[in-house]
Design a protein around this motif. Structure first.
Motif, PDB file in Angstrom:
ATOM      1  N   UNK A  42       0.808  -1.226   0.000  1.00 15.62           N
ATOM      2  CA  UNK A  42       0.000   0.000   0.000  1.00 15.62           C
ATOM      3  C   UNK A  42       0.838   1.271   0.000  1.00 15.62           C
ATOM      4  N   UNK A  43       2.038   1.185  -0.502  1.00 15.04           N
ATOM      5  CA  UNK A  43       2.938   2.341  -0.527  1.00 15.04           C
ATOM      6  C   UNK A  43       2.499   3.325  -1.608  1.00 15.04           C
ATOM      7  N   UNK A  44       2.340   4.595  -1.231  1.00 16.45           N
ATOM      8  CA  UNK A  44       1.963   5.695  -2.133  1.00 16.45           C
ATOM      9  C   UNK A  44       0.606   5.474  -2.808  1.00 16.45           C
ATOM     10  N   UNK A  45      -0.225   4.652  -2.223  1.00 15.39           N
ATOM     11  CA  UNK A  45      -1.502   4.353  -2.858  1.00 15.39           C
ATOM     12  C   UNK A  45      -2.399   5.582  -2.928  1.00 15.39           C
ATOM     13  N   UNK A  46      -2.635   6.232  -1.794  1.00 13.11           N
ATOM     14  CA  UNK A  46      -3.540   7.368  -1.763  1.00 13.11           C
ATOM     15  C   UNK A  46      -2.979   8.553  -2.535  1.00 13.11           C
ATOM     16  N   UNK A  47      -1.674   8.754  -2.479  1.00 17.55           N
ATOM     17  CA  UNK A  47      -1.076   9.879  -3.197  1.00 17.55           C
ATOM     18  C   UNK A  47      -1.301   9.742  -4.697  1.00 17.55           C
ATOM     19  N   UNK A  48      -1.115   8.545  -5.229  1.00 18.15           N
ATOM     20  CA  UNK A  48      -1.333   8.315  -6.658  1.00 18.15           C
ATOM     21  C   UNK A  48      -2.804   8.445  -7.021  1.00 18.15           C
ATOM     22  N   UNK A  49      -3.671   7.973  -6.137  1.00 19.96           N
ATOM     23  CA  UNK A  49      -5.106   8.075  -6.413  1.00 19.96           C
ATOM     24  C   UNK A  49      -5.523   9.533  -6.573  1.00 19.96           C
ATOM     25  N   UNK A  50      -5.062  10.372  -5.651  1.00 20.20           N
ATOM     26  CA  UNK A  50      -5.448  11.781  -5.716  1.00 20.20           C
ATOM     27  C   UNK A  50      -4.789  12.491  -6.888  1.00 20.20           C
ATOM     28  N   UNK A  51      -3.539  12.122  -7.184  1.00 13.93           N
ATOM     29  CA  UNK A  51      -2.822  12.797  -8.256  1.00 13.93           C
ATOM     30  C   UNK A  51      -3.384  12.435  -9.630  1.00 13.93           C
ATOM     31  N   UNK A  52      -3.768  11.176  -9.805  1.00 11.25           N
ATOM     32  CA  UNK A  52      -4.235  10.735 -11.118  1.00 11.25           C
ATOM     33  C   UNK A  52      -5.647  11.241 -11.411  1.00 11.25           C
ATOM     34  N   UNK A  53      -6.489  11.262 -10.408  1.00  8.68           N
ATOM     35  CA  UNK A  53      -7.855  11.710 -10.614  1.00  8.68           C
ATOM     36  C   UNK A  53      -8.627  10.857 -11.601  1.00  8.68           C
TER      37      UNK A  53
END
Length: 204
Positions: A31-42
């Motif tokens: 689960x590394x960087x999961x939320x950050x990528x989710x928000x960045x990709x949109x």
């Protein structure tokens, strides 16, 4: 579940219609960087399934050992290391929390051993273990949470019960020969010991 979906919804749904989000979340090792990528990709929900497949292909191509470990040992650890709702249980019943975690670990350990052993020696438990392996394989496709492990605990409880029954049966079988030998020795000693002379009905 699959039969119900086919009858009620007129289509075969193996997991869920909105499974792209947890499927994509499960492609992030540990689960590394999961939320950050989710928000960045949109990404929209329609795009998440496509992006998840691309991440899987790239991950198993560039880092096969990491992704293989994540989709086997890593996700199993996330699923079964803690019982479901363990945060609430720890808050509500702090005195019972250590025992709850020990009981959960015991059921997981003995249950897994019982299912593996039963798959070899028992035809009935072989079917249970096969269904359990199928469900586990489905769970490993998605993001690992203790919620997904909750339905699987029934299989582990059956495995634990089977292992305990087999252990008790083995103990009984191990004790029976000793009882037979002891009974035979007692009978032999009784026949070898000198017998007092029998007296007649009137003492003669």
């Amino acid at each position: 579940m699959w039969v119900r979906n086919a009858v009620v919804l007129d289509q075969v749904i193996l997991t869920a219609t909105g499974s792209a989000n947890p499927f994509l979340a499960g492609t992030y090792p540990y689960l590394k960087n999961m939320l950050a990528d989710f928000y960045a990709l949109g990404l929209t929900s329609e795009d998440q399934g496509w992006f998840a497949r691309q991440r899987l292909i790239k991950g198993f191509t560039t880092e096969p050992l990491l992704y293989l470990k994540w989709y086997t040992i890593g996700k199993i650890q996330f699923l079964f290391e803690k019982p479901w709702l363990y945060q609430q249980i720890d808050d509500w019943f702090p005195a019972l929390s250590p025992w709850n975690h020990r009981l959960h670990a015991a059921i997981c350990g003995f249950g897994a051993a019982g299912l593996l052993y039963g798959a070899v020696v028992s035809r009935r438990l072989r079917a249970v273990a096969a269904f359990g392996a199928l469900f586990l394989a489905l769970y490993l496709l998605f993001v690992p949470t203790t919620l997904y492990a909750y339905p699987f605990m029934a299989f582990l409880m059956l495995g634990t019960a089977f292992l305990l029954c087999e252990g008790m049966r083995a103990l009984r079988s191990a004790r029976r020969p000793h009882r037979f030998v002891d009974r035979m020795a007692l009978e032999q000693a009784r026949w070898d010991s000198p017998q007092p002379p029998r007296r007649g009905m009137f003492g003669g």
